[in-house]
Scaffold this motif. Structure first.
Motif, PDB file in Angstrom:
ATOM      1  N   ASP A  22     -31.034  22.373 -47.151  1.00 37.76           N
ATOM      2  CA  ASP A  22     -32.340  22.419 -47.821  1.00 37.76           C
ATOM      3  C   ASP A  22     -32.195  22.191 -49.324  1.00 37.76           C
ATOM      4  N   SER A  23     -31.196  22.809 -49.921  1.00 34.36           N
ATOM      5  CA  SER A  23     -30.979  22.640 -51.359  1.00 34.36           C
ATOM      6  C   SER A  23     -30.640  21.196 -51.699  1.00 34.36           C
ATOM      7  N   ASP A  79     -33.717  19.044 -51.386  1.00 31.46           N
ATOM      8  CA  ASP A  79     -34.606  19.247 -52.535  1.00 31.46           C
ATOM      9  C   ASP A  79     -34.113  18.466 -53.745  1.00 31.46           C
ATOM     10  N   LYS A  80     -32.787  18.472 -53.967  1.00 33.36           N
ATOM     11  CA  LYS A  80     -32.220  17.749 -55.108  1.00 33.36           C
ATOM     12  C   LYS A  80     -32.474  16.249 -54.992  1.00 33.36           C
ATOM     13  N   THR A 123     -34.607  14.501 -52.903  1.00 35.82           N
ATOM     14  CA  THR A 123     -36.021  14.112 -52.864  1.00 35.82           C
ATOM     15  C   THR A 123     -36.675  14.304 -54.227  1.00 35.82           C
ATOM     16  N   GLY A 124     -36.287  15.353 -54.944  1.00 38.44           N
ATOM     17  CA  GLY A 124     -36.836  15.565 -56.290  1.00 38.44           C
ATOM     18  C   GLY A 124     -36.466  14.435 -57.226  1.00 38.44           C
ATOM     19  N   GLU A 175     -36.715  11.340 -44.157  1.00 38.83           N
ATOM     20  CA  GLU A 175     -36.211  12.701 -44.336  1.00 38.83           C
ATOM     21  C   GLU A 175     -35.394  13.183 -43.138  1.00 38.83           C
TER      22      GLU A 175
END
Length: 507
Positions: free
Chosen positions: A288-289, A292-293, A295-296, A399
């Motif tokens: 998940d982390s 997030d990195k 996709t951000g 994703e």
């Protein structure tokens, strides 16, 4: 002296004003040019702000922890929790805590105040001699504490009549010993304790962590009744100090480990002990982390290139020139805002620096990265460039595919962005392009702290300011000339009127 149409009956003020409007037209153009240059400078700086933010995110994408971060869970979080570095191995870790690390402390053996009296800890010791149960032992004493590898620290303290009890205790607390000392009023006792847990001393002062010699520290031992040790009936000495223990735990039901603190790092996993008891710590990839990195970063990239594409493709609106200050005086604020919105269109139309940066970045997403990992292109992990040409090179993330690859082989995903050895990854290439673009834009538009003469637009603004000042001086001279000419005309008309009046009287 200016004469305003008394003889001729003409509105000289209006005539001169109208003439000066024509004369002022080149100055208005210069003012509009300066406004346009200022808008362009600010537009470039806004571009650089966006590029700099993206560059910082690209820097973060070069770090392995962005892709290989770990998550931990505990079967008994009241006993042990943990954190893990990207280098920690996945799997289960068995921890059984048998002893917690504690801070050492010592305190007065009984109440310190005399019968029917009460100590005032803030008053001078001399004024409190009758309130202490024991005699106040003035003079100096030393305290010794211990740290890692047996290193010790010794501090000396002086007890004088003008000091209060709290003064002495504050000096102990504020020293480099790493202890707290305070008087507790309800129990009428003094407590002295270490600020860090652990057992660092096994030899001096019966193994006390807060060491002192009672015979040479009578203020502590006699006045405050804090004793290092107590003599037993068999002649041996027993340590009075409490606590000062190391943590003890068994790792994977085999190795017994001792630690000064209630945390210990092993194989990239830091165990945090909360109480005695057993726990199983599970370490796994924090997908998940990493998601997030990535996709951000992609979202920020898409946002930046959408904005830059809009600016370089936006056409100028030639029907709207920048407003002069004179023009603004006759307009409402909303009108000015709407006008300038149109006038600012196309400020960076077809800018070559920005177009080149967009082209380079688009190519870098397509390029292969030759590493020892199983992936060489971003499309293999679910990141592709949009096929819609209207998107201007935006990236699209699958994703599910990206999550699957991060779960299966986060190290190979990491190498795509970070590179390996002498091979640059995607993040390296993007950062290099962004950095060069930022520098190029700065040469054109500088930054907030730049001196105007150090960048192109700044020098242009300086030149326009000089031209405007020189032209304004010229306008002042022209206006003076007009007034001089009209004044002479008025004087001539006035003289003719006087002569005409005299001739009429003679007739």
């Amino acid at each position: 002296m200016r004469i305003g149409g008394l003889a001729s009956g003409m509105d000289i003020d209006k005539l001169v004003g109208d003439l000066m409007k024509v004369e002022r037209m080149p100055l208005n153009k210069m003012e509009q040019e300066k406004t346009l240059l200022t808008w362009k400078r600010d537009a470039y700086r806004d571009v650089n702000k966006q590029l700099f933010e993206l560059e910082n995110m690209a820097m973060d994408m070069k770090l392995q922890r962005s892709f290989n971060s770990k998550s931990t869970s505990s079967s008994n979080s009241s006993a042990v929790t943990a954190t893990a570095t990207p280098n920690a191995d996945n799997g289960n870790y068995q921890v059984n805590v048998t002893q917690m690390a504690t801070t050492a402390y010592n305190f007065s053996e009984s109440k310190l105040s005399a019968t029917n009296s009460k100590i005032d800890p803030d008053a001078s010791l001399e004024s409190q001699e009758g309130n202490f149960k024991n005699a106040i032992e003035y003079g100096s004493f030393e305290i010794k504490t211990y740290g890692e590898d047996g290193q010790s620290t010794t501090e000396s303290f002086e007890v004088t009549k003008d000091k209060s009890l709290n003064d002495v205790l504050s000096e102990i607390s504020d020293s480099g010993l790493g202890v707290r000392a305070f008087y507790e009023e309800s129990s009428d006792q003094v407590m002295i304790e270490r600020t860090t847990e652990g057992n660092f001393n096994d030899t001096e002062f019966l193994g006390a962590e807060i060491g002192f010699n009672g015979s040479t520290a009578p203020f502590l031992a006699n006045t405050l009744e804090i004793k290092n040790g107590e003599k037993q009936t068999d002649g041996t000495w027993k340590l009075n100090e409490k606590g000062g223990d190391d943590a003890v735990f068994t790792y994977n039901n085999g190795i017994e480990i001792t630690a000064h603190k209630n945390e210990y790092t092993l194989n990239g996993v830091t165990f945090e002990m909360k109480s005695t008891g057993s726990a199983t710590i599970n370490v796994s990839n924090d997908v998940d982390s990493a998601m997030d990195k990535i996709t951000g970063f992609i979202e920020k990239y898409n946002e930046v290139i959408e904005n830059l594409n809009k600016q370089v493709n936006e056409q100028e609106n030639r029907d709207y020139d920048p407003l002069t200050e004179k023009q603004k005086e006759s307009m409402e604020e909303k009108q000015i805002e709407m006008w300038e919105e149109q006038a600012k269109k196309g400020l960076l139309h077809s800018d070559s620096t920005i177009r080149n940066a967009l082209f380079e970045m688009r190519n870098e997403w397509y390029e292969s990265v030759d590493t020892s990992g199983q992936f060489s292109q971003l499309s293999e992990i679910g990141i592709e460039t949009s096929s819609n040409y209207r998107d201007g090179g935006k990236l699209i993330i699958n994703e599910n595919k990206l999550r699957q690859k991060l779960t299966e082989d986060p190290d190979s995903v990491s190498k795509l962005f970070t590179g390996e050895g002498n091979t640059e990854g995607i993040a390296d290439k993007l950062k290099s392009t962004l950095n060069e673009t930022v520098k190029s834009v700065e040469r054109k538009a500088g930054k907030a702290s730049s001196v105007p003469t150090t960048y192109t637009i700044g020098r242009d603004i300086v030149d326009v300011n000089s031209e405007m000042k020189a032209f304004q001086d010229r306008l002042n001279q022209i206006e003076d000339r007009y007034w001089s000419q009209f004044t002479q005309m008025e004087k001539a008309i006035q003289k003719m009127n006087s002569q005409s009046a005299q001739l009429m009287q003679m007739g």
